[in-house]
Design a protein around this motif. Structure first.
Motif, PDB file in Angstrom:
ATOM      1  N   ILE A   1       0.852  -1.219   0.048  1.00  0.00           N
ATOM      2  CA  ILE A   1       0.063   0.084   0.109  1.00  0.00           C
ATOM      3  C   ILE A   1       0.928   1.039  -0.151  1.00  0.00           C
ATOM      4  CG2 ILE A   1      -1.745   1.163   1.251  1.00  0.00           C
ATOM      5  CD1 ILE A   1      -2.830  -1.134   2.307  1.00  0.00           C
ATOM      6  N   HIS A   2       1.202   1.748  -1.069  1.00  0.00           N
ATOM      7  CA  HIS A   2       2.050   2.745  -1.465  1.00  0.00           C
ATOM      8  C   HIS A   2       1.400   4.139  -1.367  1.00  0.00           C
ATOM      9  CE1 HIS A   2       5.510   4.556  -4.068  1.00  0.00           C
ATOM     10  NE2 HIS A   2       5.735   4.708  -3.035  1.00  0.00           N
ATOM     11  N   PHE A   3       1.672   4.897  -0.334  1.00  0.00           N
ATOM     12  CA  PHE A   3       1.277   6.324  -0.318  1.00  0.00           C
ATOM     13  C   PHE A   3       2.290   7.176  -0.924  1.00  0.00           C
ATOM     14  CE2 PHE A   3      -1.230   4.378   2.777  1.00  0.00           C
ATOM     15  CZ  PHE A   3      -2.497   5.344   3.129  1.00  0.00           C
ATOM     16  N   PHE A   4       1.902   8.413  -1.257  1.00  0.00           N
ATOM     17  CA  PHE A   4       2.952   9.600  -1.764  1.00  0.00           C
ATOM     18  C   PHE A   4       3.132  10.554  -0.963  1.00  0.00           C
ATOM     19  CE2 PHE A   4       1.659   6.605  -5.135  1.00  0.00           C
ATOM     20  CZ  PHE A   4       2.819   6.626  -5.829  1.00  0.00           C
ATOM     21  N   ASN A   5       4.260  11.421  -1.079  1.00  0.00           N
ATOM     22  CA  ASN A   5       4.577  12.402  -0.398  1.00  0.00           C
ATOM     23  C   ASN A   5       4.141  13.773  -0.654  1.00  0.00           C
ATOM     24  OD1 ASN A   5       6.117  13.607   1.683  1.00  0.00           O
ATOM     25  ND2 ASN A   5       8.093  12.898   0.830  1.00  0.00           N
TER      26      ASN A   5
ATOM     27  N   ALA B   1       1.600  12.365   2.133  1.00  0.00           N
ATOM     28  CA  ALA B   1       0.570  11.377   2.208  1.00  0.00           C
ATOM     29  C   ALA B   1      -0.717  12.262   2.331  1.00  0.00           C
ATOM     30  CB  ALA B   1       0.629  10.297   3.268  1.00  0.00           C
ATOM     31  N   THR B   2      -0.905  13.242   3.084  1.00  0.00           N
ATOM     32  CA  THR B   2      -1.953  13.816   3.789  1.00  0.00           C
ATOM     33  C   THR B   2      -2.696  14.777   2.538  1.00  0.00           C
ATOM     34  OG1 THR B   2      -0.500  15.535   4.392  1.00  0.00           O
ATOM     35  CG2 THR B   2      -1.274  14.325   6.158  1.00  0.00           C
ATOM     36  N   THR B   3      -1.958  15.063   1.512  1.00  0.00           N
ATOM     37  CA  THR B   3      -2.421  15.901   0.412  1.00  0.00           C
ATOM     38  C   THR B   3      -2.470  15.252  -0.970  1.00  0.00           C
ATOM     39  OG1 THR B   3      -0.205  16.717  -0.039  1.00  0.00           O
ATOM     40  CG2 THR B   3      -1.694  18.232   1.258  1.00  0.00           C
ATOM     41  N   MET B   4      -1.459  13.964  -1.061  1.00  0.00           N
ATOM     42  CA  MET B   4      -1.468  13.553  -2.419  1.00  0.00           C
ATOM     43  C   MET B   4      -2.730  12.358  -2.608  1.00  0.00           C
ATOM     44  SD  MET B   4       0.910  14.908  -4.037  1.00  0.00           S
ATOM     45  CE  MET B   4       2.050  13.569  -5.188  1.00  0.00           C
ATOM     46  N   PRO B   5      -3.443  12.404  -3.850  1.00  0.00           N
ATOM     47  CA  PRO B   5      -4.492  11.852  -3.950  1.00  0.00           C
ATOM     48  C   PRO B   5      -4.420  10.281  -4.031  1.00  0.00           C
ATOM     49  CG  PRO B   5      -4.322  13.325  -5.724  1.00  0.00           C
ATOM     50  CD  PRO B   5      -3.250  13.499  -4.873  1.00  0.00           C
ATOM     51  N   LEU B   6      -3.284   9.851  -4.709  1.00  0.00           N
ATOM     52  CA  LEU B   6      -3.004   8.548  -5.101  1.00  0.00           C
ATOM     53  C   LEU B   6      -2.170   7.603  -4.418  1.00  0.00           C
ATOM     54  CD1 LEU B   6      -2.988   7.026  -7.797  1.00  0.00           C
ATOM     55  CD2 LEU B   6      -0.749   7.122  -7.787  1.00  0.00           C
ATOM     56  N   VAL B   7      -2.833   6.495  -4.245  1.00  0.00           N
ATOM     57  CA  VAL B   7      -2.241   5.215  -3.506  1.00  0.00           C
ATOM     58  C   VAL B   7      -1.937   4.195  -4.441  1.00  0.00           C
ATOM     59  CG1 VAL B   7      -2.336   3.498  -1.660  1.00  0.00           C
ATOM     60  CG2 VAL B   7      -3.197   5.922  -1.286  1.00  0.00           C
ATOM     61  N   GLU B   8      -0.813   3.670  -4.639  1.00  0.00           N
ATOM     62  CA  GLU B   8      -0.567   2.094  -5.361  1.00  0.00           C
ATOM     63  C   GLU B   8      -1.110   1.171  -4.412  1.00  0.00           C
ATOM     64  OE1 GLU B   8       2.553   3.609  -8.689  1.00  0.00           O
ATOM     65  OE2 GLU B   8       3.219   2.963  -6.992  1.00  0.00           O
TER      66      GLU B   8
ATOM     67  N   PHE C   1      -9.520  -0.430   2.410  1.00  0.00           N
ATOM     68  CA  PHE C   1      -8.706   0.552   3.331  1.00  0.00           C
ATOM     69  C   PHE C   1      -8.581   1.889   2.365  1.00  0.00           C
ATOM     70  CE2 PHE C   1      -4.750   2.262   4.772  1.00  0.00           C
ATOM     71  CZ  PHE C   1      -5.166   2.822   6.213  1.00  0.00           C
ATOM     72  N   VAL C   2      -7.843   1.759   1.341  1.00  0.00           N
ATOM     73  CA  VAL C   2      -7.560   3.028   0.667  1.00  0.00           C
ATOM     74  C   VAL C   2      -8.804   3.920   0.328  1.00  0.00           C
ATOM     75  CG1 VAL C   2      -6.566   3.777  -1.527  1.00  0.00           C
ATOM     76  CG2 VAL C   2      -5.535   2.015  -0.383  1.00  0.00           C
ATOM     77  N   ALA C   3     -10.084   3.174  -0.249  1.00  0.00           N
ATOM     78  CA  ALA C   3     -11.105   3.965  -0.430  1.00  0.00           C
ATOM     79  C   ALA C   3     -11.546   4.647   0.807  1.00  0.00           C
ATOM     80  CB  ALA C   3     -12.379   2.797  -0.790  1.00  0.00           C
ATOM     81  N   ALA C   4     -11.569   3.922   2.061  1.00  0.00           N
ATOM     82  CA  ALA C   4     -12.097   4.612   3.308  1.00  0.00           C
ATOM     83  C   ALA C   4     -11.237   5.811   3.602  1.00  0.00           C
ATOM     84  CB  ALA C   4     -11.861   3.623   4.408  1.00  0.00           C
ATOM     85  N   CYS C   5     -10.004   5.668   3.345  1.00  0.00           N
ATOM     86  CA  CYS C   5      -8.951   6.883   3.627  1.00  0.00           C
ATOM     87  C   CYS C   5      -9.342   8.085   2.405  1.00  0.00           C
ATOM     88  CB  CYS C   5      -7.469   6.376   3.462  1.00  0.00           C
ATOM     89  SG  CYS C   5      -7.191   5.532   4.848  1.00  0.00           S
ATOM     90  N   GLY C   6     -10.104   7.742   1.683  1.00  0.00           N
ATOM     91  CA  GLY C   6     -10.555   8.979   0.657  1.00  0.00           C
ATOM     92  C   GLY C   6      -9.405   9.058  -0.419  1.00  0.00           C
ATOM     93  N   LYS C   7      -8.715   8.071  -0.698  1.00  0.00           N
ATOM     94  CA  LYS C   7      -7.674   8.419  -1.602  1.00  0.00           C
ATOM     95  C   LYS C   7      -8.084   7.252  -2.960  1.00  0.00           C
ATOM     96  CE  LYS C   7      -4.687  10.261   1.055  1.00  0.00           C
ATOM     97  NZ  LYS C   7      -4.123  11.592   0.713  1.00  0.00           N
ATOM     98  N   ASP C   8      -7.381   7.790  -4.201  1.00  0.00           N
ATOM     99  CA  ASP C   8      -7.742   6.922  -5.365  1.00  0.00           C
ATOM    100  C   ASP C   8      -6.580   5.935  -5.455  1.00  0.00           C
ATOM    101  OD1 ASP C   8      -9.451   9.199  -5.880  1.00  0.00           O
ATOM    102  OD2 ASP C   8      -7.906  10.406  -6.806  1.00  0.00           O
ATOM    103  N   ALA C   9      -7.145   4.770  -5.454  1.00  0.00           N
ATOM    104  CA  ALA C   9      -6.130   3.605  -5.559  1.00  0.00           C
ATOM    105  C   ALA C   9      -5.997   3.035  -7.138  1.00  0.00           C
ATOM    106  CB  ALA C   9      -6.804   2.272  -4.945  1.00  0.00           C
TER     107      ALA C   9
END
Ligand SMILES: NC(=O)c1ccc[n+]([C@@H]2O[C@H](COP(=O)([O-])OP(=O)(O)OC[C@H]3O[C@@H](n4cnc5c(N)ncnc54)[C@H](O)[C@@H]3O)[C@@H](O)[C@H]2O)c1
Length: 269
Positions: free
Chosen positions: A126-130, A132-139, A157-165
């Motif tokens: 589950i790869h967040f970007f830097n 993490a608080t503002t970058m919308p993408l997670v691989e 989990f990623v969807a629940a965090c409001g991120k685009d997977a």
């Protein structure tokens, strides 16, 4: 990265337990999260009671066993294969049946890390970007060893965090870093050849490509040690001389200039 990921999960309403090796490390992380949430409140982006609730849901520990109540654990320690492998093995022995184990690695093989555990089916990336608080993408990285339910839990989990997977095979650098780091490495080599200065290359890629920051500013933000580790992994995977890490990157890391986190990298902060 750990503080940013914790903040994202807290704001999504999760109970978060952060494990640090030292009390000092844990206190630093809480201070970072608290400061960042405080800034959101000051800017009118967050109600103060939401910040207070989020902070109440954050606990820290130096004991790995305290993570055992969780349904998902994300390791985000230094980008070093041996350290991550050791940690994943330990996590595998403390995390309950039915929980999943994720790594925030930027480029290391998630399959190799998974195979270091006794239950590789529950390991994924589950790869967040830097930041993490503002970058919308997670691989979400799917090694061949991962079960379908592990991948579904990671995506949920990623969807629940409001991120685009995005779902990606476990290839070196996944999507973003496989495309990004050859460019960053080539920017350093261009500067070394004398084509242009650090500032002019940064200015050119902002103004010419509409990038929010230039390659040197980005390398400093990522951290030069992490960047070097990523480029070394990509180089090892391709075997091509053109992918060898740029000399100044190797030198700066050797001198302990790691970018923003040490106050000096290609730029000074
Ligand atoms: N920096 C980025 O832009 C970025 C982006 C996405 C993913 N990542 C990945 O996130 C991970 C962490 O990167 P970072 O930039 O936060 O690195 P960092 O060097 O800023 O922080 C690493 C932290 O891990 C701690 N640590 C090291 N070994 C540990 C262990 N065995 N147990 C517990 N803590 C340990 C260190 O004390 C340090 O606080 C790496 O895998 C990296 O590739 C980084």
């Amino acid at each position: 990265m750990a503080a940013g990921i914790a903040e994202v999960a807290l704001l999504a309403g999760f109970e978060v337990v952060v494990r640090s090796r030292t009390e000092r490390g844990a206190a630093d992380l809480v201070a970072q999260v608290s400061k960042s949430l405080g800034k959101r409140v000051e800017r009118g982006k967050l109600e103060s009671h939401v910040r207070d609730t989020a902070l109440q849901h954050l606990t820290t520990t130096t004991t790995l066993e305290d993570l055992s109540r969780g349904s998902i654990v994300i390791e985000s320690v230094v980008e070093d294969y041996e350290q991550k492998m050791l940690l994943l093995r330990q996590l595998d022995s403390v995390m309950p049946v039915g929980s999943i184990i994720a790594t925030n690695t930027s480029t290391l093989s998630v399959s190799d890390l998974a195979l270091a555990t006794l239950q590789p089916d529950r390991v994924c990336g589950i790869h967040f970007f830097n930041p993490a608080t503002t970058m919308p993408l997670v691989e979400v990285i799917r090694p061949a060893t991962a079960s379908q339910s592990t991948i579904e839990a990671a995506l949920a989990f990623v969807a629940a965090c409001g991120k685009d997977a995005v779902l990606v095979r476990d290839d070196p650098g996944f999507i973003v870093n496989a495309l990004l780091f050859p460019y960053l490495n080539n920017a350093i080599k261009m500067m070394e050849r004398g084509t242009a200065s650090i500032d002019d290359i940064d200015t050119a890629m902002k103004g010419g490509c509409n990038f929010p920051m230039g390659p040197f500013a980005l390398l400093d933000l990522v951290g030069l040690d992490t960047s070097l580790s990523i480029i070394e992994t990509l180089h090892a995977a391709s075997g091509k001389d053109a992918d060898r890490p740029a000399e100044s990157l190797v030198r700066l890391v050797g001198e302990g200039h790691l970018g923003r986190k040490t106050g000096r990298g290609f730029h000074t902060y």
